[in-house]
Design a protein around this motif. Structure first.
Motif, short mmCIF file in Angstrom:
data_model
loop_
_atom_site.label_atom_id
_atom_site.label_comp_id
_atom_site.label_asym_id
_atom_site.label_seq_id
_atom_site.Cartn_x
_atom_site.Cartn_y
_atom_site.Cartn_z
N GLY A 247 0.81 -1.22 0.00
CA GLY A 247 0.00 0.00 0.00
C GLY A 247 0.84 1.26 0.00
N VAL A 248 1.91 1.26 0.79
CA VAL A 248 2.79 2.43 0.84
C VAL A 248 3.47 2.64 -0.51
N ASN A 249 3.96 1.56 -1.12
CA ASN A 249 4.60 1.66 -2.44
C ASN A 249 3.62 2.23 -3.47
N GLN A 250 2.40 1.76 -3.41
CA GLN A 250 1.39 2.21 -4.38
C GLN A 250 1.09 3.70 -4.22
N LEU A 251 1.02 4.16 -2.97
CA LEU A 251 0.73 5.57 -2.70
C LEU A 251 1.81 6.49 -3.28
N PHE A 252 3.07 6.06 -3.22
CA PHE A 252 4.16 6.91 -3.66
C PHE A 252 4.69 6.55 -5.04
N GLY A 253 3.88 5.83 -5.80
CA GLY A 253 4.21 5.59 -7.20
C GLY A 253 5.17 4.47 -7.46
N GLU A 254 5.53 3.73 -6.43
CA GLU A 254 6.42 2.59 -6.64
C GLU A 254 5.60 1.36 -7.04
N SER A 255 6.31 0.31 -7.47
CA SER A 255 5.63 -0.90 -7.88
C SER A 255 4.89 -1.53 -6.70
N PRO A 256 3.57 -1.79 -6.85
CA PRO A 256 2.82 -2.41 -5.76
C PRO A 256 2.95 -3.92 -5.72
N GLN A 257 3.74 -4.50 -6.63
CA GLN A 257 3.84 -5.96 -6.72
C GLN A 257 4.75 -6.53 -5.65
N VAL A 258 4.27 -6.46 -4.41
CA VAL A 258 4.99 -7.02 -3.28
C VAL A 258 4.11 -8.10 -2.66
N THR A 259 4.53 -9.32 -2.72
CA THR A 259 3.72 -10.41 -2.20
C THR A 259 4.54 -11.30 -1.26
N VAL A 260 3.85 -11.95 -0.37
CA VAL A 260 4.52 -12.88 0.54
C VAL A 260 5.04 -14.07 -0.26
N PRO A 261 6.30 -14.46 -0.07
CA PRO A 261 6.82 -15.63 -0.77
C PRO A 261 5.97 -16.87 -0.49
N SER A 262 5.76 -17.66 -1.50
CA SER A 262 5.01 -18.90 -1.33
C SER A 262 5.90 -19.96 -0.69
N LEU A 263 5.57 -20.35 0.53
CA LEU A 263 6.39 -21.30 1.26
C LEU A 263 5.58 -22.58 1.54
N PRO A 264 6.06 -23.73 1.11
CA PRO A 264 5.38 -24.98 1.45
C PRO A 264 5.35 -25.16 2.97
N TRP A 265 4.34 -25.85 3.45
CA TRP A 265 4.20 -26.02 4.89
C TRP A 265 5.34 -26.83 5.50
N ASP A 266 5.96 -27.67 4.70
CA ASP A 266 7.05 -28.50 5.24
C ASP A 266 8.43 -27.96 4.87
N THR A 267 8.48 -26.71 4.39
CA THR A 267 9.77 -26.13 4.02
C THR A 267 10.66 -25.99 5.25
N ASN A 268 11.96 -26.21 5.07
CA ASN A 268 12.91 -26.06 6.17
C ASN A 268 13.53 -24.67 6.17
N ARG A 269 12.67 -23.67 6.21
CA ARG A 269 13.12 -22.28 6.32
C ARG A 269 12.01 -21.46 6.97
N LEU A 270 12.43 -20.40 7.61
CA LEU A 270 11.51 -19.46 8.24
C LEU A 270 11.71 -18.09 7.63
N LEU A 271 10.70 -17.27 7.68
CA LEU A 271 10.76 -15.91 7.17
C LEU A 271 10.55 -14.95 8.34
N PHE A 272 11.45 -13.97 8.49
CA PHE A 272 11.26 -13.00 9.56
C PHE A 272 11.19 -11.59 8.99
N THR A 273 10.55 -10.72 9.72
CA THR A 273 10.52 -9.31 9.34
C THR A 273 10.41 -8.46 10.60
N VAL A 274 11.01 -7.28 10.55
CA VAL A 274 10.95 -6.33 11.65
C VAL A 274 9.82 -5.35 11.36
N ARG A 275 8.93 -5.16 12.31
CA ARG A 275 7.79 -4.27 12.12
C ARG A 275 8.17 -2.83 12.46
N GLU A 276 8.01 -1.95 11.49
CA GLU A 276 8.21 -0.52 11.69
C GLU A 276 9.53 -0.19 12.39
#
Length: 341
Positions: A247-276
């Motif tokens: 949403g922020v990208n879209q407001l400021f004219g950047e590409s809005p194509q930001v999606t959560v990576p598709s991760l299989p339920w049995d994948t041996n990896r975790l995804l982390f992100t820092v909020r704000e």
């Protein structure tokens, strides 16, 4: 049918909305009276809604009164009746195979499952996630009590087809889907598993302060906390972060194509992100998101004098204290959940 002597079937149940209302107001009649009075007050307050808004509000309430999820007392009662009937049927059919025990959600953290147990969950998707953290490596048969009410992404069975799955689980011939879980391990030996996600931060809206080490880099951070997501949880809380970025990208004219990576339920990896993350003279925002692969860890040292917590799957009542000096290592759990399919 001959019963099996070893192990038992543990049926995990959740409180319904009507049961929660009864706890809050003592009786259903008092709950119904309070809700209706609140709605009457909204209609009566002249300055809160305009005349047109009041008309639309009343028409919408009348039109949606019979809808599922309408928050009308009649709908709460229908949900309760359906849930009670489903639970009773599951109990009666399960008792033909093994001894049964009905377990309330509140007792999950302290309940000791036996390796020979079989778990049946009757409820919503969140109940499956919460149960899987404690029923480690034990088959879980998840039943959707109302397919027309609940999405049931984690609930593949209904009253019509669960019995065949239970029979296979009893004989050890069941098929299951493995789900990778995350684990937070503190320096004092305490640990917490997550089926969907871990939250590391403060138990309020104020900033969390900590030192983070990832991929050979270390920095001090001040943020709204961190989310560490499994493959199963990537479309849950984690997706809201990506929605914000989009949403922020879209407001400021950047590409809005930001999606959560598709991760299989049995994948041996975790995804982390820092909020704000907040950048200042004493806090950096260089480590914002990344993957934790098998054999890797995210190391976090708390710099929060009080109210620091780590909880999983949105259950704030079951948490680890994470105050100044505590160090947490976040990585893949050695156990995986077994969801019967």
């Amino acid at each position: 049918m001959k019963k099996v002597d070893q192990g038992k079937i543990v049926i995990v149940r959740n409180k319904t909305q009507l049961e929660e209302l009864r706890e809050q107001f003592n009786t259903i009649a008092q709950a119904s009276f309070f809700i209706q009075q609140q709605r009457n007050n909204v209609q009566a307050k002249s300055g809160f809604l305009s005349k047109k808004q009041k008309k639309v509000w009343s028409e919408n309430r009348a039109r949606k009164k019979e809808d599922i999820g309408s928050w009308e007392m009649d709908d709460f009662k229908r949900e309760q009746d359906n849930y009670d009937a489903t639970l009773e049927t599951v109990k009666n059919r399960a008792a033909r195979f093994m001894k049964i025990k009905v377990l309330e959600t509140a007792y999950l953290p302290s309940y000791l499952f036996s390796p020979s147990d079989i778990v049946i969950v009757v409820g919503q998707d969140g109940l499956v996630a919460n149960t899987a953290k404690y029923a480690r490596n034990i088959p879980i048969i998840a039943i959707n009590p109302e397919p027309h009410r609940f999405d049931g992404i984690l609930l593949p069975f209904t009253l019509q087809n669960f019995e065949m799955a239970l029979q296979k689980a009893v004989s050890g011939k069941h098929q299951y889907k493995e789900v990778t879980m995350a684990e937070a391990l503190l320096d004092d030996g305490q640990s917490l598993l997550a089926f969907n996600d871990l939250y590391i931060g403060v138990n309020s809206h104020i900033s969390a302060k900590y030192q983070i080490t990832y991929g050979g880099s270390t920095e001090n951070q001040s943020s709204s906390g961190m989310i560490v997501s499994t493959g199963a949880g990537a479309t849950g809380w984690m997706s809201s972060v990506f929605n914000m970025v989009k949403g922020v990208n879209q407001l400021f004219g950047e590409s809005p194509q930001v999606t959560v990576p598709s991760l299989p339920w049995d994948t041996n990896r975790l995804l982390f992100t820092v909020r704000e993350p907040f950048a200042s003279k004493t806090a950096q925002a260089g480590i914002v998101s990344g993957f934790i692969e098998e054999g890797e860890e995210l190391v976090i040292e708390s710099m929060m004098p009080q109210n620091g917590v780590i909880f999983s799957d949105g259950i704030q009542s079951d948490y680890l204290r994470f105050n100044s000096g505590s160090i947490a290592r976040i990585g893949l759990a050695s156990q995986k959940a077994q969801l019967v399919v």
